[in-house]
Write a protein that holds these residues in place. Sequence first.
Motif, PDB file in Angstrom:
ATOM      1  N   GLN A 183       0.836  -1.213   0.000  1.00 51.63           N
ATOM      2  CA  GLN A 183       0.000   0.000   0.000  1.00 51.63           C
ATOM      3  C   GLN A 183       0.858   1.244   0.000  1.00 51.63           C
ATOM      4  OE1 GLN A 183      -3.525   0.934   2.394  1.00 51.63           O
ATOM      5  NE2 GLN A 183      -3.335  -1.146   3.160  1.00 51.63           N
ATOM      6  N   TRP A 184       1.934   1.196   0.774  1.00 48.71           N
ATOM      7  CA  TRP A 184       2.851   2.355   0.809  1.00 48.71           C
ATOM      8  C   TRP A 184       3.407   2.595  -0.592  1.00 48.71           C
ATOM      9  CZ3 TRP A 184       7.589   4.290  -0.248  1.00 48.71           C
ATOM     10  CH2 TRP A 184       7.975   5.442   0.430  1.00 48.71           C
ATOM     11  N   LEU A 185       3.898   1.522  -1.216  1.00 48.10           N
ATOM     12  CA  LEU A 185       4.512   1.640  -2.544  1.00 48.10           C
ATOM     13  C   LEU A 185       3.518   2.146  -3.593  1.00 48.10           C
ATOM     14  CD1 LEU A 185       6.686  -1.599  -2.565  1.00 48.10           C
ATOM     15  CD2 LEU A 185       7.531   0.766  -2.549  1.00 48.10           C
ATOM     16  N   ALA A 186       2.276   1.700  -3.470  1.00 47.68           N
ATOM     17  CA  ALA A 186       1.252   2.098  -4.436  1.00 47.68           C
ATOM     18  C   ALA A 186       0.971   3.599  -4.362  1.00 47.68           C
ATOM     19  CB  ALA A 186      -0.031   1.312  -4.191  1.00 47.68           C
ATOM     20  N   ASN A 187       1.344   4.218  -3.254  1.00 50.09           N
ATOM     21  CA  ASN A 187       1.074   5.641  -3.059  1.00 50.09           C
ATOM     22  C   ASN A 187       2.352   6.476  -2.935  1.00 50.09           C
ATOM     23  OD1 ASN A 187      -1.980   5.944  -2.657  1.00 50.09           O
ATOM     24  ND2 ASN A 187      -1.479   4.159  -1.411  1.00 50.09           N
ATOM     25  N   ALA A 188       3.485   5.872  -3.278  1.00 52.31           N
ATOM     26  CA  ALA A 188       4.755   6.579  -3.096  1.00 52.31           C
ATOM     27  C   ALA A 188       5.041   7.479  -4.291  1.00 52.31           C
ATOM     28  CB  ALA A 188       5.887   5.579  -2.933  1.00 52.31           C
ATOM     29  N   LYS A 189       5.653   8.613  -4.017  1.00 55.61           N
ATOM     30  CA  LYS A 189       6.031   9.522  -5.099  1.00 55.61           C
ATOM     31  C   LYS A 189       7.393   9.138  -5.670  1.00 55.61           C
ATOM     32  CE  LYS A 189       7.423  14.204  -6.014  1.00 55.61           C
ATOM     33  NZ  LYS A 189       6.937  15.395  -6.535  1.00 55.61           N
ATOM     34  N   GLY A 190       7.466   9.075  -6.986  1.00 57.15           N
ATOM     35  CA  GLY A 190       8.766   9.043  -7.651  1.00 57.15           C
ATOM     36  C   GLY A 190       9.421   7.690  -7.825  1.00 57.15           C
ATOM     37  N   ILE A 191       8.667   6.596  -7.738  1.00 56.84           N
ATOM     38  CA  ILE A 191       9.311   5.291  -7.948  1.00 56.84           C
ATOM     39  C   ILE A 191       9.774   5.195  -9.409  1.00 56.84           C
ATOM     40  CG2 ILE A 191       8.988   2.774  -7.879  1.00 56.84           C
ATOM     41  CD1 ILE A 191       7.912   3.160  -5.293  1.00 56.84           C
ATOM     42  N   GLY A 192      11.009   4.750  -9.591  1.00 57.08           N
ATOM     43  CA  GLY A 192      11.558   4.636 -10.945  1.00 57.08           C
ATOM     44  C   GLY A 192      12.172   5.937 -11.441  1.00 57.08           C
ATOM     45  N   GLU A 193      12.130   6.964 -10.589  1.00 58.10           N
ATOM     46  CA  GLU A 193      12.670   8.263 -11.010  1.00 58.10           C
ATOM     47  C   GLU A 193      13.997   8.555 -10.310  1.00 58.10           C
ATOM     48  OE1 GLU A 193       9.609  11.176 -10.358  1.00 58.10           O
ATOM     49  OE2 GLU A 193       8.149  10.039 -11.520  1.00 58.10           O
ATOM     50  N   ASP A 194      14.711   9.535 -10.861  1.00 61.20           N
ATOM     51  CA  ASP A 194      15.997   9.933 -10.270  1.00 61.20           C
ATOM     52  C   ASP A 194      15.774  10.713  -8.987  1.00 61.20           C
ATOM     53  OD1 ASP A 194      17.185   8.805 -12.419  1.00 61.20           O
ATOM     54  OD2 ASP A 194      17.779  10.666 -13.403  1.00 61.20           O
ATOM     55  N   ILE A 195      16.541  10.359  -7.972  1.00 63.02           N
ATOM     56  CA  ILE A 195      16.472  11.100  -6.707  1.00 63.02           C
ATOM     57  C   ILE A 195      17.886  11.305  -6.145  1.00 63.02           C
ATOM     58  CG2 ILE A 195      14.155  10.333  -6.023  1.00 63.02           C
ATOM     59  CD1 ILE A 195      15.548   8.361  -4.053  1.00 63.02           C
ATOM     60  N   VAL A 196      17.949  12.215  -5.188  1.00 64.69           N
ATOM     61  CA  VAL A 196      19.163  12.387  -4.387  1.00 64.69           C
ATOM     62  C   VAL A 196      18.744  12.107  -2.953  1.00 64.69           C
ATOM     63  CG1 VAL A 196      20.955  13.982  -3.631  1.00 64.69           C
ATOM     64  CG2 VAL A 196      19.933  14.239  -5.895  1.00 64.69           C
ATOM     65  N   VAL A 197      19.532  11.303  -2.264  1.00 65.90           N
ATOM     66  CA  VAL A 197      19.265  11.095  -0.842  1.00 65.90           C
ATOM     67  C   VAL A 197      20.396  11.758  -0.077  1.00 65.90           C
ATOM     68  CG1 VAL A 197      18.722   9.439   0.958  1.00 65.90           C
ATOM     69  CG2 VAL A 197      18.259   8.852  -1.421  1.00 65.90           C
ATOM     70  N   ARG A 198      20.023  12.747   0.741  1.00 62.47           N
ATOM     71  CA  ARG A 198      21.055  13.483   1.501  1.00 62.47           C
ATOM     72  C   ARG A 198      21.122  12.984   2.922  1.00 62.47           C
ATOM     73  NH1 ARG A 198      19.696  18.893  -1.192  1.00 62.47           N
ATOM     74  NH2 ARG A 198      20.870  18.547  -3.099  1.00 62.47           N
ATOM     75  N   LEU A 199      22.344  12.662   3.326  1.00 61.92           N
ATOM     76  CA  LEU A 199      22.644  12.308   4.713  1.00 61.92           C
ATOM     77  C   LEU A 199      23.487  13.449   5.275  1.00 61.92           C
ATOM     78  CD1 LEU A 199      21.995   9.559   3.197  1.00 61.92           C
ATOM     79  CD2 LEU A 199      23.411   8.469   4.911  1.00 61.92           C
TER      80      LEU A 199
END
Length: 237
Positions: A183-199
């Motif tokens: 359910q979370w995945l079905a409503n997640a933004k941006g799956i399959g898209e480019d992202i940056v994860v900042r730590l």
Amino acid sequence: MKLADWQIISLPETSSTNDVAQRLAQDAPSASVIRAERQLSGRGRLGRAWQSLEGNLFFSILLKFPLKNLGALVLISALSILQAIKKLNPSADVLLKWPNDVLLDGAKVSGILLEKAVDDYMIVGIGINVAQSPQENMGYAVTSLRQANINVSADEFFDLYLLYFTNNVNILENDGLSDLRAQWLANAKGIGEDIVVRLPTQQFYGIFRGIDENANLLLEENGEMRKVLAGDVFYVK
Ligand code: BTN
């Protein structure tokens, strides 16, 4: 657990409901929710302040929850907000942003601050922009339920949230994370898209491939899959 099992503590005013929950946890209480009409020093993630604007909702859930399942708790905390909003308006444009943001019309409508308390107790502090969103520039877009024409009171939204959250805790206990994760995945933004994860001291670029069975983020970097346990996601247009 049943809805009636929650010990609900309502305060007109406090510093931060997370602080009240921390103190309460010392006495090994049953599952509790601390709610306040006003917070004088609401806290956000990464040491930021959380403004407590009139008409908005502020509460902290205190429950026994194994630390190793932290990812699952984050996931159901945010999913329950989405479900409550969708219940009020099934066609609302609401999406989840890892790890725990809920975007309404593309803007942040809520905040979740998870903290560990003594023993196996966890605190989920939740702020929902029901009636207003902060006016000043936060560095990201913000909104409120009211701005999205969802006219609900803080009281009503609180009841609805607790209903979904309790239900999700039960699903997790009985069946594990897999349906909730779907359910979370079905409503997640941006799956399959480019992202940056900042730590705090590094950042990773890659393709957002979803989350694993512990709710860690899966990032594909040059064909290799990296699991990210914590960080801030930025979508690359
Ligand atoms: C975020 O930075 O996005 C998380 C904000 C969390 C705010 C809520 S309001 C209720 C609880 N008490 C606090 O002091 N913070 C959380």
